[in-house]
Motif scaffolding. Structure first.
Motif, PDB file in Angstrom:
ATOM      1  N   VAL A  22       0.862  -1.177   0.000  1.00 20.95           N
ATOM      2  CA  VAL A  22       0.000   0.000   0.000  1.00 20.95           C
ATOM      3  C   VAL A  22       0.901   1.231   0.000  1.00 20.95           C
ATOM      4  O   VAL A  22       1.761   1.382   0.859  1.00 20.95           O
ATOM      5  N   LEU A  23       0.695   2.079  -0.995  1.00 20.47           N
ATOM      6  CA  LEU A  23       1.448   3.319  -1.121  1.00 20.47           C
ATOM      7  C   LEU A  23       0.511   4.453  -0.751  1.00 20.47           C
ATOM      8  O   LEU A  23      -0.521   4.632  -1.392  1.00 20.47           O
ATOM      9  N   GLN A  24       0.878   5.198   0.288  1.00 19.67           N
ATOM     10  CA  GLN A  24      -0.008   6.254   0.775  1.00 19.67           C
ATOM     11  C   GLN A  24       0.702   7.588   0.828  1.00 19.67           C
ATOM     12  O   GLN A  24       1.920   7.645   0.964  1.00 19.67           O
ATOM     13  N   GLY A  25      -0.085   8.640   0.740  1.00 21.90           N
ATOM     14  CA  GLY A  25       0.463   9.975   0.851  1.00 21.90           C
ATOM     15  C   GLY A  25      -0.627  11.007   0.753  1.00 21.90           C
ATOM     16  O   GLY A  25      -1.797  10.712   1.001  1.00 21.90           O
ATOM     17  N   CYS A  26      -0.227  12.229   0.386  1.00 19.06           N
ATOM     18  CA  CYS A  26      -1.225  13.284   0.233  1.00 19.06           C
ATOM     19  C   CYS A  26      -0.855  14.206  -0.913  1.00 19.06           C
ATOM     20  O   CYS A  26       0.312  14.336  -1.282  1.00 19.06           O
ATOM     21  N   PHE A  27      -1.885  14.814  -1.464  1.00 17.62           N
ATOM     22  CA  PHE A  27      -1.689  15.788  -2.525  1.00 17.62           C
ATOM     23  C   PHE A  27      -1.255  17.108  -1.903  1.00 17.62           C
ATOM     24  O   PHE A  27      -1.777  17.517  -0.864  1.00 17.62           O
ATOM     25  N   LEU A  28      -0.300  17.756  -2.541  1.00 20.33           N
ATOM     26  CA  LEU A  28       0.189  19.044  -2.064  1.00 20.33           C
ATOM     27  C   LEU A  28      -0.335  20.194  -2.901  1.00 20.33           C
ATOM     28  O   LEU A  28      -0.620  21.267  -2.383  1.00 20.33           O
ATOM     29  N   GLU A  29      -0.431  19.959  -4.215  1.00 21.85           N
ATOM     30  CA  GLU A  29      -0.885  21.013  -5.118  1.00 21.85           C
ATOM     31  C   GLU A  29      -1.677  20.366  -6.252  1.00 21.85           C
ATOM     32  O   GLU A  29      -1.286  19.339  -6.793  1.00 21.85           O
ATOM     33  N   VAL A  30      -2.787  21.002  -6.601  1.00 18.64           N
ATOM     34  CA  VAL A  30      -3.644  20.510  -7.677  1.00 18.64           C
ATOM     35  C   VAL A  30      -4.059  21.706  -8.533  1.00 18.64           C
ATOM     36  O   VAL A  30      -4.791  22.575  -8.073  1.00 18.64           O
ATOM     37  N   LEU A  31      -3.554  21.765  -9.757  1.00 18.61           N
ATOM     38  CA  LEU A  31      -3.959  22.781 -10.731  1.00 18.61           C
ATOM     39  C   LEU A  31      -4.538  22.017 -11.914  1.00 18.61           C
ATOM     40  O   LEU A  31      -3.796  21.425 -12.700  1.00 18.61           O
ATOM     41  N   LYS A  32      -5.851  22.024 -12.034  1.00 16.84           N
ATOM     42  CA  LYS A  32      -6.552  21.199 -13.007  1.00 16.84           C
ATOM     43  C   LYS A  32      -5.925  21.280 -14.396  1.00 16.84           C
ATOM     44  O   LYS A  32      -5.749  22.368 -14.947  1.00 16.84           O
ATOM     45  N   GLU A  33      -5.626  20.101 -14.923  1.00 17.67           N
ATOM     46  CA  GLU A  33      -5.072  19.907 -16.265  1.00 17.67           C
ATOM     47  C   GLU A  33      -3.734  20.598 -16.479  1.00 17.67           C
ATOM     48  O   GLU A  33      -3.292  20.752 -17.611  1.00 17.67           O
ATOM     49  N   GLU A  34      -3.060  20.988 -15.395  1.00 24.99           N
ATOM     50  CA  GLU A  34      -1.757  21.649 -15.495  1.00 24.99           C
ATOM     51  C   GLU A  34      -0.691  20.960 -14.638  1.00 24.99           C
ATOM     52  O   GLU A  34       0.379  20.636 -15.130  1.00 24.99           O
ATOM     53  N   LYS A  35      -1.014  20.769 -13.356  1.00 28.70           N
ATOM     54  CA  LYS A  35       0.016  20.330 -12.407  1.00 28.70           C
ATOM     55  C   LYS A  35      -0.618  19.525 -11.280  1.00 28.70           C
ATOM     56  O   LYS A  35      -1.663  19.891 -10.753  1.00 28.70           O
ATOM     57  N   LEU A  36       0.054  18.438 -10.925  1.00 29.47           N
ATOM     58  CA  LEU A  36      -0.388  17.588  -9.815  1.00 29.47           C
ATOM     59  C   LEU A  36       0.852  17.238  -8.994  1.00 29.47           C
ATOM     60  O   LEU A  36       1.854  16.765  -9.544  1.00 29.47           O
ATOM     61  N   VAL A  37       0.796  17.521  -7.695  1.00 28.12           N
ATOM     62  CA  VAL A  37       1.930  17.259  -6.811  1.00 28.12           C
ATOM     63  C   VAL A  37       1.441  16.425  -5.640  1.00 28.12           C
ATOM     64  O   VAL A  37       0.442  16.762  -5.007  1.00 28.12           O
ATOM     65  N   TRP A  38       2.147  15.314  -5.382  1.00 24.47           N
ATOM     66  CA  TRP A  38       1.839  14.516  -4.204  1.00 24.47           C
ATOM     67  C   TRP A  38       3.125  14.076  -3.535  1.00 24.47           C
ATOM     68  O   TRP A  38       4.198  14.110  -4.122  1.00 24.47           O
ATOM     69  N   THR A  39       2.995  13.675  -2.278  1.00 23.31           N
ATOM     70  CA  THR A  39       4.144  13.206  -1.517  1.00 23.31           C
ATOM     71  C   THR A  39       3.762  11.993  -0.692  1.00 23.31           C
ATOM     72  O   THR A  39       2.605  11.832  -0.302  1.00 23.31           O
ATOM     73  N   ARG A  40       4.745  11.160  -0.430  1.00 25.09           N
ATOM     74  CA  ARG A  40       4.557  10.032   0.477  1.00 25.09           C
ATOM     75  C   ARG A  40       5.137  10.351   1.853  1.00 25.09           C
ATOM     76  O   ARG A  40       5.099   9.523   2.747  1.00 25.09           O
ATOM     77  N   VAL A  41       5.667  11.547   2.014  1.00 27.80           N
ATOM     78  CA  VAL A  41       6.236  11.972   3.289  1.00 27.80           C
ATOM     79  C   VAL A  41       5.141  12.392   4.258  1.00 27.80           C
ATOM     80  O   VAL A  41       5.296  12.317   5.462  1.00 27.80           O
TER      81      VAL A  41
END
Length: 185
Positions: free
Chosen positions: A84-103
């Motif tokens: 199981v790989l878990q984390g959270c989204f840090l930044e979401v810019l629709k159809e431009e940029k998606l940032v997530w981390t497992r930290v």
């Protein structure tokens, strides 16, 4: 701790540079629209179909697509090993940029580092180009050791294979749609 401090520093600076000692990256042009690539990245049912290279499979996916939102991928190897790989989204810019981390986990809660395989933060940029969508994947690691380990695990090959699967998924969908349209004539 080092990785958490780095994430905080990144958000304060609002500038993210590529460090060849700590980061891995991949850039590809897909013959798909940004809308299609975004849907494939943010729709759990779609992500399950392409994100992990075959014969691995994503057997469950939870995605709360918003800053501080949860992501959780339950994957299974060909031998039946599950992770199981878990984390959270840090930044979401629709159809431009998606940032997530497992930290961090949902709500920006620190994760139990003893349970994580690799401490990574992933930044995905999408850009429209003449032939489709350019996807840039920038994966940051907390140490050179983790970066090297991730490279040895097949970062380039896995992402390339997954993106090939994504393209094939849409091509199959289009072929099926065209076949149905032809039958209707």
């Amino acid at each position: 701790l080092h990785c958490r401090a780095s994430i905080i520093r990144i958000f304060k600076m609002q500038i993210i540079g590529f460090d060849h000692h700590f980061d891995l990256g991949l850039q590809r042009t897909l013959p798909l629209s940004k809308e299609q690539v975004w849907a494939a990245l943010t729709n759990p049912d779609m992500l399950k179909q392409w994100f992990y290279p075959k014969p691995w499979q994503v057997i469950n996916c939870i995605m709360d697509i918003r800053p501080a939102g949860e992501f959780s991928l339950h994957v299974q190897s060909p031998t039946g090993h599950e992770d199981v790989l878990q984390g959270c989204f840090l930044e979401v810019l629709k159809e431009e940029k998606l940032v997530w981390t497992r930290v961090l986990s949902s709500g920006y809660r620190p994760t139990d580092q003893s349970e994580q395989q690799l401490d990574v933060t992933v930044i995905i940029h999408l850009n429209t180009v003449d032939t489709g969508t350019q996807i840039s994947v920038h994966t940051m690691h907390g140490s050179m050791k983790e970066q090297q380990e991730h490279a040895q695990l097949g970062f380039d090959e896995r992402w390339s294979s997954a993106l090939d699967q994504l393209t094939a998924l849409y091509q199959q969908h289009e072929a099926k749609h065209q076949s149905v349209a032809t039958q209707d004539l």
